[in-house]
Design an enzyme around this catalytic site. Sequence first.
Site, PDB file in Angstrom:
ATOM      1  N   SER A  63     -60.251 -19.360  24.251  1.00 50.33           N
ATOM      2  CA  SER A  63     -60.008 -20.363  23.591  1.00 50.33           C
ATOM      3  C   SER A  63     -61.982 -20.432  22.598  1.00 50.33           C
ATOM      4  CB  SER A  63     -59.019 -21.324  23.996  1.00 50.33           C
ATOM      5  OG  SER A  63     -60.485 -22.295  24.608  1.00 50.33           O
ATOM      6  N   LYS A  64     -61.431 -21.363  21.544  1.00 50.15           N
ATOM      7  CA  LYS A  64     -62.685 -21.834  20.952  1.00 50.15           C
ATOM      8  C   LYS A  64     -63.455 -22.672  21.864  1.00 50.15           C
ATOM      9  CE  LYS A  64     -62.193 -20.696  16.371  1.00 50.15           C
ATOM     10  NZ  LYS A  64     -63.630 -18.898  16.601  1.00 50.15           N
ATOM     11  N   ARG A  65     -63.213 -22.617  22.862  1.00 44.38           N
ATOM     12  CA  ARG A  65     -64.092 -24.048  24.016  1.00 44.38           C
ATOM     13  C   ARG A  65     -65.122 -23.233  24.433  1.00 44.38           C
ATOM     14  NH1 ARG A  65     -61.662 -25.030  28.270  1.00 44.38           N
ATOM     15  NH2 ARG A  65     -60.111 -24.341  27.866  1.00 44.38           N
TER      16      ARG A  65
END
Length: 470
Positions: free
Chosen positions: A245-247
């Site tokens: 994910s973006k994380r």
Amino acid sequence: MPKPAEQQVVTRIAPSPTGFMHIGTARTALFNWLYARGRGGKFLLRIEDTDRARSTPEATDAILRGMEWLGLDYDGEAVSQFEQSARHAEVANQLLAEGHAYKCFATQDEIAAFREEARAAGTSTHYRSPWRDADASTHPDAPYVIRIKAPREGQTVIRDQVQGDVTIQNEQLDDMILLRSDGSPVYMLAVVVDDHDMGVTHVIRGDDHLNNAARQMLIYEAMGWPLPVYAHIPLIYGPDGKKLSKRHGATGVEEYQHMGYPASGMRNYLARLGWSHGDDEFFTDTQALEWFDLPSIGKSPARFDFKKLENLCGQHIAHTENAALLHELQEYLVATDQLSLPEAKKTLLEAAMPQLKERAKTYGELLDKATFIMADRPIVPDEKAAGALDTVSRGILKELTPHLQNVSWCRLDLEALLNGFAEERDTKFGKLAAPLRAALAGRSATPSVFDMMLVLGRDETIARIEDAAA
Ligand code: GLU
């Protein structure tokens, strides 16, 4: 040898437009592309654009751009799933006419009540419609949905090329809706009809669709259509073992393009993400096309490893021919809205490419090493380089220039000249190199002084040194 037409492999990528192309979609596309192209087959693109709110032209464009950058060419035109709606409805009606589906007149309230009772009784909440076996003469004049008649006993086995045989108990399958009461087809039906109509022989997709496969198989069977070969590939995880994910960093293909990774390195890395060929890490497209196969896709999720991506990209940059690399560099500059290269710079860049492409992991790093080419006189040194141009150093540079006028402009003679010049001044060449780097590139980290001199030529070299010495 080309295979007979009826055996030709046909794969597809079927992204839903979300506004950007996810790296996972890119990998699925790559696997499908490798599988088809490696077998002389076809690779198709279908845009699953039934969600009208999200399926904007811009969102579709992001997918097309991602495919283009990655070099994943598809056969024919992109198919719009939404545009096939009438055909999906036709198939639902055919299933109805042939007794594989039925009209269900149950209201939302009736279904909700059924579920509530089932929950209270601890039984399956899959709706069991009383209309499944109802005689047509009992049908009211009311809105209805078309549901498939799913088997209630036995098992369905998905013979998956990656997951192996996956068995689903049929009692877990419900009589899913095929056509809503407004006549619109559901997604599950659309996928099957489109895949069949497009002649797809192999469905290679994320394993988040594995459960869908059992339900989709019901439609194939009811229509008497041959099943595709299934390969459900594990999703991509971040370095910490959680779904990417973006994380974890960039998840969009375009972000990687803008970070300056070469498409060839990206393809190599994405191919390795979940698939392997022995211990091979670095490989070319030709090798990947030859080697790629479904059984060598791993069963457990691959973890995205940015270091490995960079490493492979560096190797691909180093392996790319100079002229081709220059071309890629120009495309990168266009994609990132940077200035286009004047002809004179292109010539210098190509001449310097053998040195520039060593150890550059991205186009950005390569361009950074090419600062001495990209910059124009007067070269403005950065802070660190300016430190190397103190009074003493400037004096030495001043003394050096007349010697440069007379030396023959080749590596051997330049090396001899500069080493001798340093020796006479009781110093090491290294001491001389810092002010020369500052003069020629305005930087303290540059390609070798000799490489820069050879690329820039005598006049430009002397002019820059004179500028710095002044
Ligand atoms: N549209 C689906 C997705 O983007 C893919 C469906 C499929 O491959 O069958 O996940």
